[in-house]
Write an enzyme that holds these catalytic residues in place. Structure first.
Site, PDB file in Angstrom:
ATOM      1  CB  SER A  85     -32.469 -17.812  27.931  1.00 35.36           C
ATOM      2  OG  SER A  85     -33.316 -18.707  28.598  1.00 35.36           O
ATOM      3  CB  THR A 187     -37.218 -13.928  29.757  1.00 41.62           C
ATOM      4  OG1 THR A 187     -36.210 -13.214  29.057  1.00 41.62           O
ATOM      5  CG2 THR A 187     -37.595 -13.187  31.020  1.00 41.62           C
ATOM      6  CB  THR A 205     -33.700 -12.387  30.950  1.00 43.26           C
ATOM      7  OG1 THR A 205     -33.480 -12.933  29.652  1.00 43.26           O
ATOM      8  CG2 THR A 205     -33.359 -10.918  30.911  1.00 43.26           C
ATOM      9  NE  ARG A 215     -31.795  -6.050  24.168  1.00 38.27           N
ATOM     10  CZ  ARG A 215     -32.628  -6.960  24.640  1.00 38.27           C
ATOM     11  NH1 ARG A 215     -32.256  -7.740  25.622  1.00 38.27           N
ATOM     12  NH2 ARG A 215     -33.825  -7.104  24.144  1.00 38.27           N
ATOM     13  CB  VAL A 216     -31.011  -2.988  29.499  1.00 35.52           C
ATOM     14  CG1 VAL A 216     -32.104  -3.360  30.488  1.00 35.52           C
ATOM     15  CG2 VAL A 216     -29.655  -2.925  30.200  1.00 35.52           C
ATOM     16  N   GLY A 217     -33.019  -5.202  27.957  1.00 32.94           N
ATOM     17  CA  GLY A 217     -34.345  -5.416  27.361  1.00 32.94           C
ATOM     18  C   GLY A 217     -35.468  -5.028  28.302  1.00 32.94           C
ATOM     19  CG  ASP A 218     -38.967  -7.462  28.067  1.00 30.71           C
ATOM     20  OD1 ASP A 218     -37.883  -7.976  27.692  1.00 30.71           O
ATOM     21  OD2 ASP A 218     -39.978  -8.140  28.315  1.00 30.71           O
ATOM     22  CB  THR A 238     -40.676 -14.663  27.669  1.00 25.96           C
ATOM     23  OG1 THR A 238     -39.474 -15.157  27.072  1.00 25.96           O
ATOM     24  CG2 THR A 238     -41.857 -15.414  27.089  1.00 25.96           C
ATOM     25  N   GLY A 239     -39.577 -12.772  25.337  1.00 23.99           N
ATOM     26  CA  GLY A 239     -39.497 -12.475  23.909  1.00 23.99           C
ATOM     27  C   GLY A 239     -38.720 -11.192  23.664  1.00 23.99           C
ATOM     28  N   GLY A 241     -37.519  -7.940  23.847  1.00 20.16           N
ATOM     29  CA  GLY A 241     -37.800  -6.949  24.871  1.00 20.16           C
ATOM     30  C   GLY A 241     -38.125  -5.567  24.339  1.00 20.16           C
TER      31      GLY A 241
HETATM   32  N1  ASP Z   1     -37.144 -10.476  27.048  1.00 12.26           N
HETATM   33  C1  ASP Z   1     -35.740 -10.758  27.014  1.00 12.26           C
HETATM   34  C2  ASP Z   1     -35.001  -9.560  26.532  1.00 12.26           C
HETATM   35  O1  ASP Z   1     -35.454  -8.897  25.610  1.00 12.26           O
HETATM   36  C3  ASP Z   1     -35.322 -11.891  26.174  1.00 12.26           C
HETATM   37  C4  ASP Z   1     -36.237 -13.050  25.997  1.00 12.26           C
HETATM   38  O2  ASP Z   1     -37.185 -13.261  26.732  1.00 12.26           O
HETATM   39  O3  ASP Z   1     -35.989 -13.824  25.087  1.00 12.26           O
HETATM   40  O4  ASP Z   1     -33.925  -9.313  27.026  1.00 12.26           O
END
Ligand code: ASP
Length: 327
Positions: A85, A187, A205, A215-218, A238-239, A241
């Site tokens: 990840s 992450t 991450t 795509r871009v997350g948090d 984490t999680g 985003g």
């Molecule tokens: N936070 C990350 C994202 O959304 C992914 C993750 O932590 O699982 O890209």
């Protein structure tokens, strides 16, 4: 044996750090403010990543800065192909491209980020270069990659055989369904306090597995995936985003600590804010960790299964975070 020796050395050198920190602040503070607390280095990271926190602790124990500690700490996971990840070996997007996001923030609120970066093993170090060598905060995609080459980073194929094989398997059904706690770590967000009492953070991450290309997350968004205010503390996430971005989660947690909440209370409130936007039983996972200026830590998540590593002079432990939804 090796490990015990290291722990012993660490605590010895930490004792050295404590006394020198105390002395320094007495000697250099012209206003002679009373020194009420001894500065204690500490590092915390999302998930059970002992090698990463070990590395950061080594940096802190050798009087390194919190900024160097978090960069070098998360680099361990970026280079580890078994961590699917983060960095090399990360799971690709739905087109088979491994695209990386990372950000870093220092004690002076300087920050740098890269998004949608390909072919570079250490996005965190590119983010640091953005912070230190440019007037900008964030570089994306091809621009970030070209900047990395300009700074001497090597081009490398990040898609390992294992991640490629899993992606090909996924393509048979192409069901885009983020899985809760997809594996034992996700992450990597890391926060550290050094012997000067300064705080820094890093977050890195490969994002959500099989995401739509682009795509871009948090994780690379300052305030969402990571935030540090050296007067107060730091937080990282984490999680999923998208949900962290919607509540600017890490910034929220630091602000809650500024208003007097402990890191644990602030993480719980951050999760509750997400719950309040999604109903009582969301089917996704978010985990937050936080640290305050005193070196107190906290962690909380939505679904059971999230843990975080803490390394301080008290030892090196993996803490299971409490969850909003009980198992
Ligand atoms: N936070 C990350 C994202 O959304 C992914 C993750 O932590 O699982 O890209």
């Amino acid at each position: 044996m090796k490990r015990r020796k290291f722990l012993k050395n660490s605590s010895l050198s930490t004792a050295g750090i404590f006394s020198s920190a105390l002395l320094t602040s007495c000697e250099t503070d012209k206003k002679l403010k009373p020194v009420t607390e001894i500065i204690k280095p500490i590092v915390i990271a999302t998930w059970d990543v002992p090698n990463a926190t070990d590395k950061a602790w080594q940096v802190l124990s050798n009087t390194g800065t919190a900024l160097d500690a978090v960069e070098q700490g998360v680099m361990i996971e970026e280079a580890d192909i078994n961590n699917q990840s983060v960095g090399k070996g990360g799971r690709p997007d739905r087109d088979g491209n491994v695209t990386l996001d990372a950000c870093i923030m220092d004690k002076d609120s300087n920050c740098g980020a890269v998004v949608y970066l390909q072919n570079i093993v250490h996005p965190i170090s590119v983010a640091r270069k953005v912070m230190e060598d440019t007037p900008h905060v964030m570089l994306a995609g091809k621009g970030a990659e070209l900047f990395a080459y300009e700074k001497g980073f090597e081009k490398e194929n990040l898609l390992t055989e294992k991640s490629r094989a899993e992606w090909l398997e996924w393509k048979k059904t192409s069901k885009y369904q983020p899985v809760i706690n997809i594996e034992n770590h996700d992450t990597i967000g890391m926060l550290a306090i050094d012997a000067n009492g300064d705080i820094a953070g890093a977050c890195t991450t490969s994002g959500m597995a099989y995401k739509i290309g682009g795509r871009v997350g948090d994780s690379p968004i300052i305030g969402a995936g990571l935030f540090v205010d050296n007067e107060v503390g730091g937080a990282t996430a984490t999680g999923v985003g998208e949900e962290v971005v919607r509540t600017v989660g890490s910034f929220l947690i630091v602000e809650l600590m500024r208003q007097g909440k402990t890191p644990q209370e602030a993480c719980e409130e951050g999760v509750k804010r997400i719950i309040s936007k999604n109903g009582e039983k969301p089917d996704f996972q978010i985990g937050f960790i936080a640290i305050n200026k005193k070196g107190e830590t906290g962690g909380y998540c939505i679904q059971p299964g999230f843990s975080y590593r803490v390394y301080s002079e008290k030892g090196h432990i993996n803490k299971t975070a409490g969850s909003y939804i009980s198992s």
